[in-house]
Design a protein around this motif. Sequence first.
Motif, mmCIF file in Angstrom:
data_model
loop_
_atom_site.group_PDB
_atom_site.id
_atom_site.type_symbol
_atom_site.label_atom_id
_atom_site.label_comp_id
_atom_site.label_asym_id
_atom_site.label_seq_id
_atom_site.Cartn_x
_atom_site.Cartn_y
_atom_site.Cartn_z
ATOM 1 N N VAL A 330 0.842 -1.199 0.000
ATOM 2 C CA VAL A 330 0.000 0.000 0.000
ATOM 3 C C VAL A 330 0.875 1.245 0.000
ATOM 4 C CG1 VAL A 330 -1.976 -1.092 1.104
ATOM 5 C CG2 VAL A 330 -0.185 -0.084 2.523
ATOM 6 N N GLY A 331 0.338 2.318 -0.517
ATOM 7 C CA GLY A 331 1.093 3.552 -0.669
ATOM 8 C C GLY A 331 1.094 4.391 0.584
ATOM 9 N N LEU A 332 1.823 3.947 1.579
ATOM 10 C CA LEU A 332 1.857 4.645 2.855
ATOM 11 C C LEU A 332 3.261 4.488 3.439
ATOM 12 C CD1 LEU A 332 -0.907 4.431 5.556
ATOM 13 C CD2 LEU A 332 1.477 4.136 6.197
ATOM 14 N N VAL A 333 3.920 5.611 3.725
ATOM 15 C CA VAL A 333 5.279 5.583 4.267
ATOM 16 C C VAL A 333 5.329 6.488 5.488
ATOM 17 C CG1 VAL A 333 7.721 5.982 3.811
ATOM 18 C CG2 VAL A 333 6.230 5.198 1.960
ATOM 19 N N THR A 334 5.636 5.894 6.629
ATOM 20 C CA THR A 334 5.732 6.626 7.888
ATOM 21 C C THR A 334 7.200 6.714 8.274
ATOM 22 O OG1 THR A 334 3.544 5.874 8.577
ATOM 23 C CG2 THR A 334 5.020 6.648 10.302
ATOM 24 N N PHE A 335 7.623 7.899 8.706
ATOM 25 C CA PHE A 335 9.061 8.121 8.892
ATOM 26 C C PHE A 335 9.310 9.201 9.928
ATOM 27 C CE2 PHE A 335 7.501 10.973 5.655
ATOM 28 C CZ PHE A 335 8.132 12.195 5.927
ATOM 29 N N ASN A 336 10.550 9.326 10.333
ATOM 30 C CA ASN A 336 11.025 10.447 11.134
ATOM 31 C C ASN A 336 12.343 10.935 10.584
ATOM 32 O OD1 ASN A 336 9.203 11.312 13.111
ATOM 33 N ND2 ASN A 336 9.637 9.535 14.413
ATOM 34 N N LEU A 337 12.587 12.217 10.745
ATOM 35 C CA LEU A 337 13.846 12.843 10.356
ATOM 36 C C LEU A 337 14.622 13.130 11.633
ATOM 37 C CD1 LEU A 337 15.563 14.016 8.049
ATOM 38 C CD2 LEU A 337 14.284 16.159 8.282
ATOM 39 N N LEU A 338 15.821 12.615 11.709
ATOM 40 C CA LEU A 338 16.628 12.674 12.923
ATOM 41 C C LEU A 338 16.701 14.091 13.494
ATOM 42 C CD1 LEU A 338 18.548 11.059 14.827
ATOM 43 C CD2 LEU A 338 20.423 11.766 13.320
ATOM 44 N N ASP A 339 16.366 14.181 14.805
ATOM 45 C CA ASP A 339 16.478 15.431 15.583
ATOM 46 C C ASP A 339 15.524 16.538 15.133
ATOM 47 O OD1 ASP A 339 18.532 14.301 17.135
ATOM 48 O OD2 ASP A 339 20.094 14.997 15.742
ATOM 49 N N VAL A 340 14.547 16.201 14.281
ATOM 50 C CA VAL A 340 13.548 17.194 13.864
ATOM 51 C C VAL A 340 12.172 16.651 14.224
ATOM 52 C CG1 VAL A 340 12.634 18.606 11.991
ATOM 53 C CG2 VAL A 340 15.036 17.869 11.941
ATOM 54 N N HIS A 341 11.387 17.415 14.975
ATOM 55 C CA HIS A 341 10.057 16.956 15.371
ATOM 56 C C HIS A 341 9.166 16.833 14.142
ATOM 57 C CE1 HIS A 341 6.131 16.782 17.343
ATOM 58 N NE2 HIS A 341 6.786 16.474 18.460
ATOM 59 N N PRO A 342 8.347 15.783 14.081
ATOM 60 C CA PRO A 342 7.471 15.600 12.907
ATOM 61 C C PRO A 342 6.596 16.811 12.602
ATOM 62 C CG PRO A 342 7.476 13.624 14.240
ATOM 63 C CD PRO A 342 8.244 14.647 15.015
ATOM 64 N N HIS A 343 6.141 17.527 13.633
ATOM 65 C CA HIS A 343 5.329 18.720 13.365
ATOM 66 C C HIS A 343 6.141 19.798 12.658
ATOM 67 C CE1 HIS A 343 2.320 17.578 16.784
ATOM 68 N NE2 HIS A 343 2.047 16.976 15.644
ATOM 69 N N ASP A 344 7.419 19.898 13.013
ATOM 70 C CA ASP A 344 8.285 20.854 12.318
ATOM 71 C C ASP A 344 8.513 20.420 10.868
ATOM 72 O OD1 ASP A 344 8.583 22.485 14.564
ATOM 73 O OD2 ASP A 344 10.284 21.325 15.313
ATOM 74 N N VAL A 345 8.698 19.126 10.673
ATOM 75 C CA VAL A 345 8.845 18.605 9.311
ATOM 76 C C VAL A 345 7.607 18.956 8.485
ATOM 77 C CG1 VAL A 345 9.035 16.520 7.894
ATOM 78 C CG2 VAL A 345 10.393 16.737 9.993
ATOM 79 N N ALA A 346 6.430 18.682 9.044
ATOM 80 C CA ALA A 346 5.188 18.939 8.309
ATOM 81 C C ALA A 346 4.996 20.417 8.025
ATOM 82 C CB ALA A 346 4.002 18.396 9.097
ATOM 83 N N THR A 347 5.402 21.264 8.964
ATOM 84 C CA THR A 347 5.264 22.712 8.778
ATOM 85 C C THR A 347 6.161 23.219 7.653
ATOM 86 O OG1 THR A 347 4.694 23.020 11.112
ATOM 87 C CG2 THR A 347 5.470 24.955 9.913
ATOM 88 N N VAL A 348 7.410 22.748 7.627
ATOM 89 C CA VAL A 348 8.334 23.163 6.567
ATOM 90 C C VAL A 348 7.870 22.638 5.211
ATOM 91 C CG1 VAL A 348 10.692 23.005 5.715
ATOM 92 C CG2 VAL A 348 10.279 23.339 8.161
ATOM 93 N N LEU A 349 7.372 21.405 5.185
ATOM 94 C CA LEU A 349 6.880 20.858 3.920
ATOM 95 C C LEU A 349 5.659 21.635 3.430
ATOM 96 C CD1 LEU A 349 7.198 16.982 4.376
ATOM 97 C CD2 LEU A 349 8.787 18.566 3.296
ATOM 98 N N ASP A 350 4.783 22.021 4.357
ATOM 99 C CA ASP A 350 3.596 22.783 3.959
ATOM 100 C C ASP A 350 3.988 24.114 3.326
ATOM 101 O OD1 ASP A 350 0.619 23.247 4.030
ATOM 102 O OD2 ASP A 350 1.260 24.917 5.303
ATOM 103 N N ALA A 351 5.058 24.701 3.817
ATOM 104 C CA ALA A 351 5.539 25.961 3.229
ATOM 105 C C ALA A 351 5.944 25.767 1.774
ATOM 106 C CB ALA A 351 6.718 26.494 4.039
ATOM 107 N N GLN A 352 6.212 24.513 1.399
ATOM 108 C CA GLN A 352 6.568 24.206 0.011
ATOM 109 C C GLN A 352 5.408 23.529 -0.736
ATOM 110 O OE1 GLN A 352 10.648 22.727 -0.588
ATOM 111 N NE2 GLN A 352 10.924 22.878 1.631
ATOM 112 N N GLY A 353 4.213 23.612 -0.162
ATOM 113 C CA GLY A 353 3.021 23.107 -0.840
ATOM 114 C C GLY A 353 2.813 21.618 -0.724
ATOM 115 N N ILE A 354 3.494 20.961 0.225
ATOM 116 C CA ILE A 354 3.402 19.503 0.373
ATOM 117 C C ILE A 354 2.649 19.180 1.656
ATOM 118 C CG2 ILE A 354 4.700 17.348 0.574
ATOM 119 C CD1 ILE A 354 7.037 18.862 -0.828
#
Length: 404
Positions: A330-354
């Motif tokens: 199934v097309g689902l990938v769950t991940f973490n970026l080292l030393d970066v909170h997932p909410h921060d990751v999502a916020t930065v990605l949203d700034a790029q339209g993702i």
Amino acid sequence: MNAELIKAQFPILNQEINGHPLVYLDSAATSQKPLAVLEALQRYYEWENANVHRGVHTLGSRATDAYEGAREKVARFIGANRTEEIIFTRGTTTALNLVASSYGPSALSAGDEIVITQMEHHSNFIPWQQLAKRTGATLKFIPMQPDGSIALEDVEKTVTDKTKIVSTAYVSNVLGVVNPVKEMAEIAHRHGAVMVVDGAQSTPHMKVNVRDLDCDFYAFSGHKMCAPTGIGVLYGKKQLLESMEPIEFGGEMIDDVGLYESTWKELPWKFEGGTPIIAGAVGLAAAIDFLEEIGLDEIHRHETKLAAYAMGKLSEIEGVTVYGPREREVGLVTFNLLDVHPHDVATVLDAQGIAIRAGHHCCQPLMRWLQASSTARASLYLYNTEQDIDRLAEALIQTKEYFA
């Protein structure tokens, strides 16, 4: 299938977010809606809108035909034997709670067992937890393998003759695991238990046949499969549904009401008290037509290919931890970026339209098993492309550099 042509049928995807073309990677939370569904809803409200079953006027007949026609379409879509085995609900959560609240108390006594897994969405976790507390039953958990999958030998060891209910997600909304629910149902039945399947993450993405699975109950939501929010389905084997008492009382579900006693309509209406979700059912029927025209097998193949591509791209990024099996259907990938909170990751990605999802994904027990307070999740659907994944990977590299 041509994902770009399919994407063009979803008006919401043709926009910019923060100055960038939208890349929507949150379909496991809710899918977007194609023109065919939007037009079906508009046509219903402009041409057929009335209450169902009670009216003898033309609009009432049209609405009733559309509503009951949707039930027939759902029954065929999931391979049910009879239309009366299809109960319309508000969604997967309501459907699972209906089973726990109606079937559960009569089936369980102190000392009996309910078997689930730690990967369950809260909607398939808390109802059984609360049922165990009410009845004195024991809540047991099938162990998970290091990659989060379920081994049948562990199911065999966990399910006993005291087990009355086995319940699991067909597909995990975090790990992307496809659980062996057909084999689990066989084990459950061998011990005299019923099999309940949370189909929220499977029904939109692969062909489902409840008779082949031989599950006793199967729940899913429309909004994850291109239909409107607020409409869902509980499938149940007829003999089980007939033995259960309704949990909502009022109009539509009654046969005869006396001062001190009342009787209920036959299936499926005894479980659909009040004015039902008519427009939602119409939208669900249109969504089924849309998905079947493309083909569930085609959608599944497309997502499997995308998932492999995504796993490869994200695994190449240093500092990214991907959870769940390496190979997935199934097309689902769950991940973490080292030393970066997932909410921060999502916020930065949203700034790029993702658009991705970040948090515990309504799976707090699973987060503890993963030893992660939260994760980021990119979930794909029929309108996603490899270019979307490329955008995600590039943005994650930039996010990593931003927080370095």
